[in-house]
Design an enzyme around this catalytic site. Sequence first.
Site, PDB file in Angstrom:
ATOM      1  N   HIS A 338      -6.412 -10.212  -7.924  1.00 61.13           N
ATOM      2  CA  HIS A 338      -6.522  -9.172  -6.893  1.00 61.13           C
ATOM      3  C   HIS A 338      -7.617  -8.147  -7.130  1.00 61.13           C
ATOM      4  O   HIS A 338      -7.705  -7.171  -6.392  1.00 61.13           O
ATOM      5  CB  HIS A 338      -5.194  -8.423  -6.753  1.00 61.13           C
ATOM      6  CG  HIS A 338      -4.100  -9.237  -6.141  1.00 61.13           C
ATOM      7  ND1 HIS A 338      -3.867  -9.281  -4.787  1.00 61.13           N
ATOM      8  CD2 HIS A 338      -3.195 -10.058  -6.704  1.00 61.13           C
ATOM      9  CE1 HIS A 338      -2.839 -10.077  -4.553  1.00 61.13           C
ATOM     10  NE2 HIS A 338      -2.416 -10.566  -5.698  1.00 61.13           N
ATOM     11  N   LYS A 526      -5.535   5.730   1.358  1.00 68.47           N
ATOM     12  CA  LYS A 526      -5.469   4.664   0.365  1.00 68.47           C
ATOM     13  C   LYS A 526      -5.400   5.335  -0.995  1.00 68.47           C
ATOM     14  O   LYS A 526      -5.548   6.562  -1.094  1.00 68.47           O
ATOM     15  CB  LYS A 526      -6.699   3.767   0.440  1.00 68.47           C
ATOM     16  CG  LYS A 526      -8.028   4.560   0.452  1.00 68.47           C
ATOM     17  CD  LYS A 526      -9.248   3.662   0.533  1.00 68.47           C
ATOM     18  CE  LYS A 526      -9.523   3.114   1.913  1.00 68.47           C
ATOM     19  NZ  LYS A 526      -9.233   1.707   2.073  1.00 68.47           N
ATOM     20  N   ARG A 527      -5.147   4.552  -2.071  1.00 67.19           N
ATOM     21  CA  ARG A 527      -5.180   5.162  -3.399  1.00 67.19           C
ATOM     22  C   ARG A 527      -6.534   5.814  -3.648  1.00 67.19           C
ATOM     23  O   ARG A 527      -7.547   5.384  -3.108  1.00 67.19           O
ATOM     24  CB  ARG A 527      -4.877   4.103  -4.460  1.00 67.19           C
ATOM     25  CG  ARG A 527      -3.426   3.706  -4.501  1.00 67.19           C
ATOM     26  CD  ARG A 527      -2.515   4.891  -4.772  1.00 67.19           C
ATOM     27  NE  ARG A 527      -2.647   5.302  -6.153  1.00 67.19           N
ATOM     28  CZ  ARG A 527      -1.833   4.925  -7.130  1.00 67.19           C
ATOM     29  NH1 ARG A 527      -0.800   4.142  -6.877  1.00 67.19           N
ATOM     30  NH2 ARG A 527      -2.021   5.344  -8.366  1.00 67.19           N
ATOM     31  N   LYS A 532     -13.469   3.470  -4.273  1.00 62.71           N
ATOM     32  CA  LYS A 532     -13.143   3.590  -2.844  1.00 62.71           C
ATOM     33  C   LYS A 532     -13.941   4.716  -2.184  1.00 62.71           C
ATOM     34  O   LYS A 532     -13.977   4.856  -0.975  1.00 62.71           O
ATOM     35  CB  LYS A 532     -11.648   3.815  -2.658  1.00 62.71           C
ATOM     36  CG  LYS A 532     -10.793   2.633  -3.131  1.00 62.71           C
ATOM     37  CD  LYS A 532      -9.305   2.930  -2.982  1.00 62.71           C
ATOM     38  CE  LYS A 532      -8.393   1.874  -3.589  1.00 62.71           C
ATOM     39  NZ  LYS A 532      -8.229   0.658  -2.775  1.00 62.71           N
ATOM     40  N   THR A 634      -6.247  -3.886   2.771  1.00 61.30           N
ATOM     41  CA  THR A 634      -5.312  -4.292   3.817  1.00 61.30           C
ATOM     42  C   THR A 634      -5.092  -3.137   4.799  1.00 61.30           C
ATOM     43  O   THR A 634      -4.717  -3.363   5.947  1.00 61.30           O
ATOM     44  CB  THR A 634      -3.960  -4.729   3.213  1.00 61.30           C
ATOM     45  OG1 THR A 634      -3.607  -3.798   2.177  1.00 61.30           O
ATOM     46  CG2 THR A 634      -4.039  -6.125   2.631  1.00 61.30           C
ATOM     47  N   LYS A 638      -4.625  -2.762   9.068  1.00 60.98           N
ATOM     48  CA  LYS A 638      -3.618  -1.979   9.795  1.00 60.98           C
ATOM     49  C   LYS A 638      -4.285  -1.115  10.868  1.00 60.98           C
ATOM     50  O   LYS A 638      -3.798  -0.999  11.993  1.00 60.98           O
ATOM     51  CB  LYS A 638      -2.812  -1.111   8.818  1.00 60.98           C
ATOM     52  CG  LYS A 638      -1.942  -1.947   7.880  1.00 60.98           C
ATOM     53  CD  LYS A 638      -1.438  -1.185   6.665  1.00 60.98           C
ATOM     54  CE  LYS A 638      -1.015  -2.181   5.589  1.00 60.98           C
ATOM     55  NZ  LYS A 638      -0.805  -1.570   4.265  1.00 60.98           N
TER      56      LYS A 638
END
Length: 795
Positions: A338, A526-527, A532, A634, A638
């Site tokens: 992952h 998100k985290r 990110k 993911t 959404k």
Amino acid sequence: MDKLEKNKFTEDYIENLQRITLKNFDETSEKDKYDALCDTILERINQEWRASKSKSRYERTAYYFSAEFLIGRSLGNNLINLGIYDEVKELLDELGIDFEAIEDYEDDAALGNGGLGRLAACFMDSAATQDINMYGYGVRYREGLFKQYFENGFQVEKGDSWIKDGDGWSIRVDSDSRIVNFKDQQVKAVPFDMPVVGYQNGKVNTLRLWQAEPFEEFEFDKFNNFEYDAAVREKNRAEDITRVLYPNDIQRAGRVLRLKQQYFFVSASIQDLVAKYKRYFSDDMRFKNFHKYHVIQLNDTHPNIAIPELIRVLVDENGLEFEEALDIAKKVFAFTNHTVLQEALEKWPIDIVEEVSPRCLEIIYQINDVLVNHFKEKGLSDTEIDPYRIVIYDQVHMANLAIYVGFSVNGVAALHTEILKDDTFSHWYGIFPEKFNNKTNGITPRRWLVYANRPLADFISKKLGTDDWKYNLDELKGLEKFADDEDVLNELWDIKQANKERLASYILEHEGIKVDPESIFDIQVKRIHEYKRQHLNILHIIYLYHELKKNPDMDFYPTTFIFGGKAAPGYFRAKAIIKLANEVARVVNNDPDVNKKLKVVFVENFRVSYGEKIYPAADVSEQISTAGKEASGTGNMKFMLNGAPTLGTLDGANIEIFDHAGEENNYRFGATVEELNEISGTYNPRGIYQTDKDIKDAVDALVNGELNDNNSYMFLDIYNELINPQDGSRGDRYFVLKDFEAYKKAHEKINKDYRNKLAWSRKCLINIANAGYFSSDRTIIDYADDIWKIDSPNY
Ligand code: GL4
């Protein structure tokens, strides 16, 4: 439900309520009402659950081993999948019960960190809906992921004892308890089964979560001897094993207790499978057909110690030869990777593995020997073999273990799988190309659209004239024919608008910030992680702030930037990013020169149930990771499914989103993996800072007193990472400054495009229409067909 069933439901419900509380109806609390509702629903599920269980007993089944299942709430989702949501809501209304309050009473089951854990939960929903035998095995953490609070803009963590008042959705199955042996400790593993209800198809799969318990509650002798602490020491030591979920996403936690957790749930699960096999296939005591009925999907490296554990159980407890057992393992295990971030690839020091399970370490050495011989026979030298070794430099490489033994290795988006093949595991790909395959992630449309965005779901059903899209998401494609229908586009716009209004009131109530629902809702949830790049987003907001200060009449469509997400408690720089966002929010929101046009909100304690309110209300989906770093993502799916264009880099599944919905309906920006690889040797962030005034002003705000980090040196830390590295590296490892200009341009385009309501709504519609591919139903069917071969029991 017909009238008779409705009456029966109400009757059962009231009876349950009174039975479990010994109170009259009007004396019962919200909790009582919630508990009784869970009971009543479980009773409804019970029969189909048992039927599904006995049917699958003699069928090939996939076992999903995962240290995380990020379920969130279950009440609403179960009612939706049972097809009785409206009816039950109505029945409770008739009883004078506020259904929303009951829904809100439920704590999230936060047994996961982020995407990896939520994916496992989406897979469970999809497998049940697609009538695939899939059994989840995991850990029943007593403390879920910490709750996040802000104090003075800093993240503060508090415990999440989600089951302290019980857990309405689990059944404790004492009779299936197992014993797990560690080197120095023996504990009881008690399974708690949760039903996973398929969407209106009568299928109920099982998620079995193990809880660690002592054999004795306390030692009477010691207690009698006034040694009160000692009397409960063993109990505490046992319970410690499943006490907390490690709050690291991506990063590895190298702790003995963490490996104990992993071994604990995996050992119990393997024993469970073997014991059941012996019960139902008692004529196969050499396990010749075990692989025909079992495939075990290893969700990242966390459960990989299942490989030696299966061999241990077969050899030590069932008399098989090592070679026989290894052969079985080779047919049973499949592995999903992952992330390509090195810090996540688990490597366990051998002394820790020895401390947890000496026998498993022995078996790992045995497997390693087989591997080395195999490669020697192929003519490889010792050093050529090194990268493949399972044990090297006193560490056990959990990925190497699974790639060697497993028959399948998959990545979670097309680009990610290519990176695995070309880079991360290229050596393995060279030898076993047939093992590698891609399974692009997905999300369940039941939770993320049917449940979370009811108005949009109704609109879709009305336009398509059917509900079939709920379990066959490709049907959304039919919406494309309305792409130029002004009425439909206006209707879609109004739905979004209403969702934004709902979110705005929720934010006012929970965050105390008033946001304008007419503004663009630009959202990144998100985290928190440097890769990110939430700090790219924040630097851009600082830039906008500067521009608006210089020119308050600037032509700028009002925008609300919304953030949400948790930082791992030990990840200083991620926490600095949170503080920075909160500080920018404080400055911007309180500045009357700009706060009509610009607002910033960081929502507290983002979690699954908060996401259910946020995704439906987004205008822009921020997916801005450094190219090559986000395996899939993911959240991006959404947002897309709920009709928000993506502002994103060419990373993870973003690429596939652009392919499916068209680049013209999204906002792609930034460097590609190839471009970054090319410049990686010469990249000079300081040069960019010196030549680009906008960037310089934004970066300087970190340290020139414009923003206040309360002497935590957090902003200096971010500043240093970007242009003044303290460790001799070139700085800005995630290319924030490199992509800034392109990001700014993309935002300018969005700010302009949004004003054309019809054209914007058209983009939203086309995104929804092309989201079918990102259903986890598609993903799970691909696993079932390509990896598990689940429809062929005679495999
Ligand atoms: C993750 C990836 O970071 C994320 O991109 C992916 O969508 C998710 C599910 O495959 O897995 N890997 C780890 S570790 N945590 C994740 O969320």
